[in-house]
Design an enzyme around this catalytic site. Structure first.
Site, short mmCIF file in Angstrom:
data_model
loop_
_atom_site.label_atom_id
_atom_site.label_comp_id
_atom_site.label_asym_id
_atom_site.label_seq_id
_atom_site.Cartn_x
_atom_site.Cartn_y
_atom_site.Cartn_z
N ASN A 9 1.02 -1.31 -0.11
CA ASN A 9 -0.03 -0.07 0.06
C ASN A 9 0.99 1.08 0.00
OD1 ASN A 9 -1.82 1.91 0.45
ND2 ASN A 9 -2.19 1.55 2.66
N TRP A 10 0.94 1.99 -1.07
CA TRP A 10 1.71 3.27 -1.35
C TRP A 10 1.42 4.34 -0.78
CZ3 TRP A 10 3.74 3.06 -7.12
CH2 TRP A 10 4.51 1.83 -7.41
N LYS A 11 0.24 4.13 -0.23
CA LYS A 11 -0.62 5.50 0.55
C LYS A 11 -0.36 6.52 -0.35
CE LYS A 11 0.04 3.20 4.74
NZ LYS A 11 0.29 3.23 6.22
N HIS A 94 -9.14 1.11 5.62
CA HIS A 94 -7.92 1.12 6.19
C HIS A 94 -7.91 2.23 7.35
CE1 HIS A 94 -3.87 2.47 6.95
NE2 HIS A 94 -3.40 1.37 6.09
N GLU A 96 -6.35 4.68 8.49
CA GLU A 96 -6.18 6.09 7.87
C GLU A 96 -7.36 6.57 7.50
OE1 GLU A 96 -2.56 5.64 5.82
OE2 GLU A 96 -1.66 4.88 7.60
N GLU A 165 -4.53 -5.10 10.98
CA GLU A 165 -3.70 -3.99 11.13
C GLU A 165 -4.05 -3.02 12.59
OE1 GLU A 165 -1.85 -3.19 7.06
OE2 GLU A 165 -3.79 -1.78 7.49
N GLY A 171 3.16 2.33 10.69
CA GLY A 171 4.11 3.21 10.38
C GLY A 171 4.79 3.72 11.73
N SER A 211 4.24 -2.01 10.26
CA SER A 211 5.67 -2.10 10.28
C SER A 211 6.34 -3.52 10.07
CB SER A 211 6.04 -1.88 11.79
OG SER A 211 5.61 -0.46 12.18
N GLY A 232 3.16 -0.94 4.10
CA GLY A 232 3.00 0.23 3.73
C GLY A 232 4.68 0.87 3.49
N GLY A 233 5.38 1.50 4.53
CA GLY A 233 6.62 2.09 4.21
C GLY A 233 7.35 1.29 3.43
P1 PGA Z 1 3.42 0.27 7.53
O1 PGA Z 1 1.71 0.50 7.12
O2 PGA Z 1 3.77 -1.03 6.88
O3 PGA Z 1 4.15 1.35 7.12
O4 PGA Z 1 3.26 0.26 9.18
C1 PGA Z 1 1.03 -0.83 6.91
C2 PGA Z 1 -0.51 0.00 6.31
O5 PGA Z 1 -0.87 0.97 6.82
O6 PGA Z 1 -1.03 -0.87 5.74
#
Ligand code: PGA
Length: 251
Positions: A9-11, A94, A96, A165, A171, A211, A232-233
């Site tokens: 997930n590149w956000k 998600h 966020e 998650e 993150g 993470s 994510g990251g």
């Molecule tokens: P992260 O994000 O790997 O940067 O913790 C995971 C996600 O939000 O799907």
């Protein structure tokens, strides 16, 4: 047999040119054929990503969609628009979206229904905030999210993936202990059996997210009820994401 699924997930990252560069680098690596792979770029990079990945086995997804079919909804993107771009999957719920954009379980339920109705597969995200974990109430919290998000939905394991998650692990570099992640994924599977049936619960894929990195992927994937990861990251760098995809050969 549940095929492992590794999703990135590149956000709100990656311009079109950065998308091209990252994906060309990724394609130059030898990637495991034993795992299903999906990239979720921002809307603006979807078309570029689909074109670059056309002759590969990496699929493209969207990070969000509108619950409405079409019409006067400025700034929104419909399921039909995504299908037309050859998007296969969409992330719904998600954390966020839930926290920053105030999406509640009702809206998420509407989005799940819209996506499935139009033919998109769904990655439904669930997870508790820190204070819920501190109070040891994560099971009831996540079960309620699951039930409400899937209200009146015919659960089909070929079209739905669930991602656990925990918000406090996203993150933050603070990965959930694989033993605790496994316990929650197992609990989600049991809850799905109550909502649907044993066959569905046995076959549905449940991912962990929060993470995930090349150096912890192996111990996460070793767990019985964790069928993949939502990254994510670490999905923004081709080398890290390639190593995560190739977790079976990671030392
Ligand atoms: P992260 O994000 O790997 O940067 O913790 C995971 C996600 O939000 O799907």
């Amino acid at each position: 047999m549940r095929k492992p699924l590794i999703a990135g997930n590149w956000k709100m990252n990656m311009t079109n040119s950065e998308t091209s560069e990252m994906l060309k680098d990724l394609l130059s690596m030898e990637l495991s054929k034993n795992v299903e792979k999906i990239i979720f770029p921002p809307y603006t990079s979807i078309d570029r990503a689909v074109n670059i990945l056309k002759s590969s086995d990496i699929q493209v997804g969207a990070q969000n969609l509108s619950e409405f079919e079409e019409g006067a909804y400025t700034g929104e993107v419909s399921a039909k628009m995504l299908i037309d771009l050859e998007v296969a999957y969409v992330i719904v719920g998600h954390s966020e979206r839930r926290t920053i954009f105030a999406e509640d379980n009702k809206k998420i339920n509407d989005k799940v229904k819209r996506a499935l109705k139009e033919g998109l597969k769904v990655v439904l995200c669930l997870g508790e905030p820190q204070e819920v974990r501190d109070a040891d109430e994560q099971e009831s919290f996540v079960k309620k999210q699951l039930q409400k998000s899937l209200e009146d939905v015919q659960i089909d394991y070929t079209k739905l993936v669930v991602a656990y998650e925990p918000i406090w692990a996203i993150g933050t570099g603070n990965t959930c202990n694989p033993k605790d992640a496994e316990a929650m994924c197992k609990f989600i599977r049991q809850s799905l059996e109550e909502l649907a049936d044993k066959d569905t619960a046995d076959n549905i894929r449940i991912l962990y997210g929060g993470s995930v990195k090349p150096d912890n992927i192996k111990e996460i994937m070793d767990r019985e009820n964790i069928d993949g990861v939502l990254v994510g990251g670490a999905s923004l760098k081709s080398e890290d994401f390639g190593r995560i995809i190739n977790f079976e050969v990671e030392k």
